[in-house]
Design an enzyme around this catalytic site. Sequence first.
Site, PDB file in Angstrom:
ATOM      1  N   GLY A 175      -2.608   3.365 -16.971  1.00 50.48           N
ATOM      2  CA  GLY A 175      -1.804   4.482 -16.557  1.00 50.48           C
ATOM      3  C   GLY A 175      -0.456   4.111 -15.565  1.00 50.48           C
ATOM      4  O   GLY A 175      -0.249   2.952 -15.739  1.00 50.48           O
ATOM      5  N   GLN A 202       6.481   5.336  -9.996  1.00 53.60           N
ATOM      6  CA  GLN A 202       6.799   4.039 -10.140  1.00 53.60           C
ATOM      7  C   GLN A 202       7.929   3.658 -11.111  1.00 53.60           C
ATOM      8  O   GLN A 202       8.201   2.363 -11.150  1.00 53.60           O
ATOM      9  CB  GLN A 202       5.258   3.471 -10.989  1.00 53.60           C
ATOM     10  CG  GLN A 202       4.324   3.378 -10.065  1.00 53.60           C
ATOM     11  CD  GLN A 202       2.721   3.035 -10.699  1.00 53.60           C
ATOM     12  OE1 GLN A 202       2.300   3.835 -11.657  1.00 53.60           O
ATOM     13  NE2 GLN A 202       2.644   1.689 -10.643  1.00 53.60           N
ATOM     14  N   CYS A 224      -2.432  -2.718  -9.973  1.00 57.24           N
ATOM     15  CA  CYS A 224      -1.546  -1.624 -10.126  1.00 57.24           C
ATOM     16  C   CYS A 224      -0.096  -2.274 -10.888  1.00 57.24           C
ATOM     17  O   CYS A 224       0.212  -3.651 -10.269  1.00 57.24           O
ATOM     18  CB  CYS A 224      -1.134  -1.386  -8.624  1.00 57.24           C
ATOM     19  SG  CYS A 224       0.033  -0.049  -8.276  1.00 57.24           S
ATOM     20  N   LEU A 225       0.298  -1.775 -11.399  1.00 55.29           N
ATOM     21  CA  LEU A 225       1.626  -2.388 -12.192  1.00 55.29           C
ATOM     22  C   LEU A 225       2.798  -2.544 -11.099  1.00 55.29           C
ATOM     23  O   LEU A 225       3.508  -3.545 -11.368  1.00 55.29           O
ATOM     24  CB  LEU A 225       1.889  -1.594 -13.201  1.00 55.29           C
ATOM     25  CG  LEU A 225       1.180  -1.495 -14.331  1.00 55.29           C
ATOM     26  CD1 LEU A 225       1.624  -0.198 -15.484  1.00 55.29           C
ATOM     27  CD2 LEU A 225       0.626  -2.636 -15.115  1.00 55.29           C
ATOM     28  N   HIS A 265      -6.233   7.112  -8.878  1.00 51.30           N
ATOM     29  CA  HIS A 265      -5.132   6.067  -8.448  1.00 51.30           C
ATOM     30  C   HIS A 265      -3.944   6.548  -8.658  1.00 51.30           C
ATOM     31  O   HIS A 265      -2.959   6.566  -7.922  1.00 51.30           O
ATOM     32  CB  HIS A 265      -5.562   4.633  -9.278  1.00 51.30           C
ATOM     33  CG  HIS A 265      -4.377   3.795  -9.064  1.00 51.30           C
ATOM     34  ND1 HIS A 265      -4.771   2.656  -8.594  1.00 51.30           N
ATOM     35  CD2 HIS A 265      -3.206   3.934  -9.307  1.00 51.30           C
ATOM     36  CE1 HIS A 265      -3.752   1.776  -8.755  1.00 51.30           C
ATOM     37  NE2 HIS A 265      -2.930   2.430  -9.257  1.00 51.30           N
ATOM     38  N   GLU A 266      -3.625   7.361  -9.924  1.00 51.71           N
ATOM     39  CA  GLU A 266      -2.329   7.937 -10.387  1.00 51.71           C
ATOM     40  C   GLU A 266      -2.041   9.055  -9.462  1.00 51.71           C
ATOM     41  O   GLU A 266      -0.737   9.136  -9.097  1.00 51.71           O
ATOM     42  CB  GLU A 266      -2.394   8.289 -11.512  1.00 51.71           C
ATOM     43  CG  GLU A 266      -2.622   7.188 -12.693  1.00 51.71           C
ATOM     44  CD  GLU A 266      -1.829   5.816 -12.461  1.00 51.71           C
ATOM     45  OE1 GLU A 266      -0.507   5.955 -11.973  1.00 51.71           O
ATOM     46  OE2 GLU A 266      -2.265   4.551 -12.714  1.00 51.71           O
ATOM     47  N   HIS A 326      -0.442   7.608  -6.257  1.00 53.08           N
ATOM     48  CA  HIS A 326       0.967   7.435  -6.494  1.00 53.08           C
ATOM     49  C   HIS A 326       1.825   8.562  -6.262  1.00 53.08           C
ATOM     50  O   HIS A 326       2.920   8.700  -5.563  1.00 53.08           O
ATOM     51  CB  HIS A 326       1.287   6.915  -7.861  1.00 53.08           C
ATOM     52  CG  HIS A 326       0.973   5.394  -7.825  1.00 53.08           C
ATOM     53  ND1 HIS A 326       1.528   4.458  -7.209  1.00 53.08           N
ATOM     54  CD2 HIS A 326       0.126   4.727  -8.832  1.00 53.08           C
ATOM     55  CE1 HIS A 326       1.209   3.540  -7.470  1.00 53.08           C
ATOM     56  NE2 HIS A 326       0.512   3.331  -8.570  1.00 53.08           N
TER      57      HIS A 326
HETATM   58  O1  K1U Z   1      -1.074   2.941 -11.965  1.00 61.14           O
HETATM   59  C1  K1U Z   1      -0.743   1.706 -12.106  1.00 61.14           C
HETATM   60  O2  K1U Z   1      -0.146   0.935 -11.418  1.00 61.14           O
HETATM   61  C2  K1U Z   1      -1.431   1.153 -13.350  1.00 61.14           C
HETATM   62  C3  K1U Z   1      -2.866   0.574 -13.192  1.00 61.14           C
HETATM   63  C4  K1U Z   1      -3.711   1.750 -13.151  1.00 61.14           C
HETATM   64  C5  K1U Z   1      -5.324   1.397 -12.821  1.00 61.14           C
HETATM   65  C6  K1U Z   1      -5.500   0.102 -12.822  1.00 61.14           C
HETATM   66  C7  K1U Z   1      -7.132  -0.108 -12.583  1.00 61.14           C
HETATM   67  C8  K1U Z   1      -7.719   0.942 -11.845  1.00 61.14           C
HETATM   68  C9  K1U Z   1      -7.145   2.132 -11.443  1.00 61.14           C
HETATM   69  C10 K1U Z   1      -5.842   2.541 -12.021  1.00 61.14           C
HETATM   70  C11 K1U Z   1      -3.041  -0.485 -14.346  1.00 61.14           C
HETATM   71  O3  K1U Z   1      -2.879  -0.024 -15.621  1.00 61.14           O
HETATM   72  S1  K1U Z   1      -3.298  -2.147 -13.878  1.00 61.14           S
HETATM   73  C12 K1U Z   1      -3.570  -2.910 -15.315  1.00 61.14           C
HETATM   74  C13 K1U Z   1      -4.892  -2.612 -15.733  1.00 61.14           C
HETATM   75  O4  K1U Z   1      -5.692  -2.358 -15.137  1.00 61.14           O
HETATM   76  C14 K1U Z   1      -5.239  -2.963 -17.343  1.00 61.14           C
HETATM   77  C15 K1U Z   1      -4.095  -3.612 -18.110  1.00 61.14           C
HETATM   78  C16 K1U Z   1      -4.695  -3.808 -19.400  1.00 61.14           C
HETATM   79  C17 K1U Z   1      -5.843  -3.606 -19.932  1.00 61.14           C
HETATM   80  C18 K1U Z   1      -6.575  -3.058 -19.078  1.00 61.14           C
HETATM   81  C19 K1U Z   1      -6.414  -2.804 -17.689  1.00 61.14           C
HETATM   82 ZN    ZN Z   2      -0.608   1.787  -9.410  1.00 58.10          ZN
END
Ligand code: K1U
Ligand code: ZN
Length: 173
Positions: free
Chosen positions: A46, A51, A95-96, A137-138, A141
């Site tokens: 996401g 972001q 979270c990225l 989560h998004e 944000h």
């Molecule tokens: O919003 C963001 O920062 C993105 C975030 C979203 C998220 C992750 C986990 C739970 C809720 C929301 C991410 O994508 S973090 C990376 C991640 O979870 C992932 C990366 C590669 C493969 C699978 C998952």
């Molecule tokens: Zn996030």
Amino acid sequence: MSLRPILIHPDPRLKAVADAVPEIDDSIRRLADDMLETMYDAPGIGLAAPQVGVGKRLLVMDCIKEEGEAPRPMVLVNPEVTWSSDETNVYEEGCLSIPEQYADVERPSEVDVSWIDLDGKTRSERFDGLWATCVQHEIDHLNGKLFIDYLKPLKRQMITRKMQKLKRERARA
Ligand code: K1U
Ligand code: ZN
């Protein structure tokens, strides 16, 4: 399409409430394309416009993780949660904007969300599982809220200090 840099916490742009998108135009379609490319490249499931430094209510997501399954890129403009289940579940979120930090967060396990798509049509869907966690989560944000805001102050402070150090190191590199 181009990759956009992802802001790292702490940054005031990640704490601001994003503005509603008044109409779908080419700049919104370009932003959505860039955000999907940036999300897949990260990689992530996401990404919300704040972001990438854009204070607009737009998010992208694709929670298909199984290899061989077709991707399902989704773009949600002005999303709103219209119903949440009483049942909750706990997911270890990342979270990225807070790289390499993970923590358990409890949220409703199902949510109904309505939004506008890139054709300007109003849509709604019930999300469950990882999709429900991700869309909440998004949307957080878009309201200037990060997953660490659900944690105890000491743990949140520890993660914030680590991110300040990471930003100093990246600025020096
Ligand atoms: O919003 C963001 O920062 C993105 C975030 C979203 C998220 C992750 C986990 C739970 C809720 C929301 C991410 O994508 S973090 C990376 C991640 O979870 C992932 C990366 C590669 C493969 C699978 C998952
Ligand atoms: Zn996030």
